[in-house]
Design an enzyme around this catalytic site. Structure first.
Site, PDB file in Angstrom:
ATOM      1  N   SER A  10       0.867  -1.184   0.000  1.00 23.07           N
ATOM      2  CA  SER A  10       0.000   0.000   0.000  1.00 23.07           C
ATOM      3  C   SER A  10       0.899   1.228   0.000  1.00 23.07           C
ATOM      4  O   SER A  10       2.073   1.135   0.367  1.00 23.07           O
ATOM      5  CB  SER A  10      -0.863  -0.028   1.266  1.00 23.07           C
ATOM      6  N   TYR A  45      -2.310  -0.987  10.218  1.00 23.11           N
ATOM      7  CA  TYR A  45      -2.369  -1.300   8.772  1.00 23.11           C
ATOM      8  C   TYR A  45      -1.075  -0.869   8.105  1.00 23.11           C
ATOM      9  O   TYR A  45      -0.444  -1.630   7.359  1.00 23.11           O
ATOM     10  CB  TYR A  45      -3.577  -0.594   8.156  1.00 23.11           C
TER      11      TYR A  45
HETATM   12  N1  NAP Z   1      -8.765  -1.026  -2.187  1.00 19.97           N
HETATM   13  C1  NAP Z   1      -7.745  -0.208  -2.085  1.00 19.97           C
HETATM   14  O1  NAP Z   1      -7.868   0.993  -2.377  1.00 19.97           O
HETATM   15  C2  NAP Z   1      -6.397  -0.723  -1.643  1.00 19.97           C
HETATM   16  C3  NAP Z   1      -5.310   0.164  -1.653  1.00 19.97           C
HETATM   17  C4  NAP Z   1      -4.054  -0.310  -1.257  1.00 19.97           C
HETATM   18  C5  NAP Z   1      -3.899  -1.623  -0.871  1.00 19.97           C
HETATM   19  N2  NAP Z   1      -4.974  -2.469  -0.852  1.00 19.97           N
HETATM   20  C6  NAP Z   1      -4.743  -3.859  -0.444  1.00 19.97           C
HETATM   21  O2  NAP Z   1      -5.314  -4.729  -1.400  1.00 19.97           O
HETATM   22  C7  NAP Z   1      -5.725  -5.949  -0.775  1.00 19.97           C
HETATM   23  C8  NAP Z   1      -7.168  -6.248  -1.139  1.00 19.97           C
HETATM   24  O3  NAP Z   1      -7.959  -5.206  -0.612  1.00 19.97           O
HETATM   25  P1  NAP Z   1      -9.463  -4.920  -1.084  1.00 19.97           P
HETATM   26  O4  NAP Z   1      -9.570  -3.454  -1.201  1.00 19.97           O
HETATM   27  O5  NAP Z   1      -9.815  -5.801  -2.214  1.00 19.97           O
HETATM   28  O6  NAP Z   1     -10.233  -5.344   0.245  1.00 19.97           O
HETATM   29  P2  NAP Z   1     -11.650  -6.060   0.483  1.00 19.97           P
HETATM   30  O7  NAP Z   1     -12.591  -5.739  -0.612  1.00 19.97           O
HETATM   31  O8  NAP Z   1     -12.004  -5.720   1.877  1.00 19.97           O
HETATM   32  O9  NAP Z   1     -11.274  -7.599   0.364  1.00 19.97           O
HETATM   33  C9  NAP Z   1     -10.419  -8.193   1.300  1.00 19.97           C
HETATM   34  C10 NAP Z   1     -10.451  -9.686   1.135  1.00 19.97           C
HETATM   35  O10 NAP Z   1      -9.655 -10.260   2.187  1.00 19.97           O
HETATM   36  C11 NAP Z   1     -10.428 -11.259   2.834  1.00 19.97           C
HETATM   37  N3  NAP Z   1     -10.067 -11.389   4.247  1.00 19.97           N
HETATM   38  C12 NAP Z   1     -10.114 -10.424   5.194  1.00 19.97           C
HETATM   39  N4  NAP Z   1      -9.796 -10.943   6.388  1.00 19.97           N
HETATM   40  C13 NAP Z   1      -9.540 -12.260   6.191  1.00 19.97           C
HETATM   41  C14 NAP Z   1      -9.194 -13.339   7.044  1.00 19.97           C
HETATM   42  N5  NAP Z   1      -9.064 -13.166   8.362  1.00 19.97           N
HETATM   43  N6  NAP Z   1      -9.003 -14.557   6.510  1.00 19.97           N
HETATM   44  C15 NAP Z   1      -9.158 -14.757   5.184  1.00 19.97           C
HETATM   45  N7  NAP Z   1      -9.506 -13.782   4.323  1.00 19.97           N
HETATM   46  C16 NAP Z   1      -9.706 -12.552   4.819  1.00 19.97           C
HETATM   47  C17 NAP Z   1     -11.870 -10.794   2.698  1.00 19.97           C
HETATM   48  O11 NAP Z   1     -12.741 -11.877   2.902  1.00 19.97           O
HETATM   49  P3  NAP Z   1     -14.363 -11.709   3.007  1.00 19.97           P
HETATM   50  O12 NAP Z   1     -14.838 -12.218   1.691  1.00 19.97           O
HETATM   51  O13 NAP Z   1     -14.739 -12.522   4.159  1.00 19.97           O
HETATM   52  O14 NAP Z   1     -14.643 -10.244   3.213  1.00 19.97           O
HETATM   53  C18 NAP Z   1     -11.872 -10.257   1.281  1.00 19.97           C
HETATM   54  O15 NAP Z   1     -12.039 -11.288   0.348  1.00 19.97           O
HETATM   55  C19 NAP Z   1      -5.489  -5.760   0.719  1.00 19.97           C
HETATM   56  O16 NAP Z   1      -4.270  -6.366   1.091  1.00 19.97           O
HETATM   57  C20 NAP Z   1      -5.400  -4.252   0.866  1.00 19.97           C
HETATM   58  O17 NAP Z   1      -4.625  -3.889   1.981  1.00 19.97           O
HETATM   59  C21 NAP Z   1      -6.220  -2.046  -1.235  1.00 19.97           C
END
Ligand code: NAP
Length: 239
Positions: free
Chosen positions: A144, A157
């Site tokens: 990130s 985070y």
């Molecule tokens: N979106 C952004 O703007 C952004 C920016 C920078 C970095 N990121 C990074 O990109 C990655 C994906 O983020 P996202 O935005 O796609 O987030 P998201 O929509 O919240 O999805 C997160 C995923 O992780 C799963 N997860 C969370 N806790 C878990 C656990 N304890 N065990 C197994 N699975 C778990 C969730 O499962 P459920 O299906 O149960 O919810 C979901 O499928 C993350 O590492 C985040 O830090 C995102």
């Protein structure tokens, strides 16, 4: 591009992980969909099947609670079914609190570090024997912007993402003489997902790219087109 590769994606039931898993499968890969919510994983599974992509397998695992037996089951099942692992996208993550360090809730800190960093370490350590069997293995950690520059109120985070960058660099250095496996970080940048909404509830999400729109680097890093790229931190969106 990914035909016949076996790829495990964590957090494959929602957001970026779901989009990446569906795309990897559409490019010919056999997917292992790992996540904590069965109904979400089943939606990803159904979409992969309806696209006519190779049948994936679901691995239900809550990374905040998984114990040694769960990790052993994962490697046993993977070894039985595929023998080796060609790709690992460590994508699952949680936001934790947006709060100053002076008020940061300690259990939330511990859980956020565990899910976002410690579980990535355990998963990688567990899966290394299967990755070593691949001709060209690619491991992608998810970072990130706040994994490179500390910003106020991003607490655990941010620390977990700094740790992820370090873990990736350490693994890359430890495998310096083994070109058949490489480790890189990817930073998706702002993307329209549940996590982003949680972090920026007042933002107009329509101004953000969708997960499907930022996958080029995810595909490139997972494919043999990026052979030789190792120990890097790659931004999906550059301004
Ligand atoms: N979106 C952004 O703007 C952004 C920016 C920078 C970095 N990121 C990074 O990109 C990655 C994906 O983020 P996202 O935005 O796609 O987030 P998201 O929509 O919240 O999805 C997160 C995923 O992780 C799963 N997860 C969370 N806790 C878990 C656990 N304890 N065990 C197994 N699975 C778990 C969730 O499962 P459920 O299906 O149960 O919810 C979901 O499928 C993350 O590492 C985040 O830090 C995102």
């Amino acid at each position: 591009m990914l035909k016949d590769k076996t790829i495990l994606v964590t957090g494959a039931g929602d957001g970026i992980g779901k989009a990446a898993a569906i795309k990897y499968a559409a490019l010919g890969a056999n997917l292992i969909l790992l996540g904590r919510t069965l109904s979400n994983l089943e939606k990803s599974y159904d979409e992969i099947i309806s696209n006519g992509s190779p049948t994936p397998i679901i691995s239900l695992m809550d990374l905040s609670k998984a114990d040694a037996n769960d990790y052993q089951d994962l490697i046993d099942n993977l070894s039985d079914k595929y023998g080796c692992l060609d790709g690992l996208l460590l994508n699952a993550g949680i936001l934790g609190d947006r709060a100053p360090i002076s008020q940061y809730d300690v259990p939330t800190w511990v859980n956020t570090l565990h899910v976002n960093l410690t579980a990535q370490f355990i998963l990688t350590q567990t899966l290394l024997p299967a990755l070593y069997k691949s001709k060209n293995a690619s491991v992608i950690f998810t970072s990130s912007g706040v994994g490179k520059i500390g910003k106020a109120f991003w607490g655990a985070y941010s620390v977990s993402k700094f740790g992820t960058e370090a873990l990736c660099q350490i693994l890359s250095a430890e495998h310096h003489n083994e070109p058949s496996i490489r480790f890189n970080c990817i930073n998706p940048g702002p993307v329209q997902t549940k996590m982003r909404k949680l972090a920026y509830p007042l933002e107009d999400e329509k101004l953000l790219l969708k997960p499907e729109d930022i996958l080029d680097k995810y595909i490139w890093l997972m494919s043999d087109d990026s052979l030789g790229i190792d120990g890097q931190s790659i931004d999906c969106q550059t301004s």
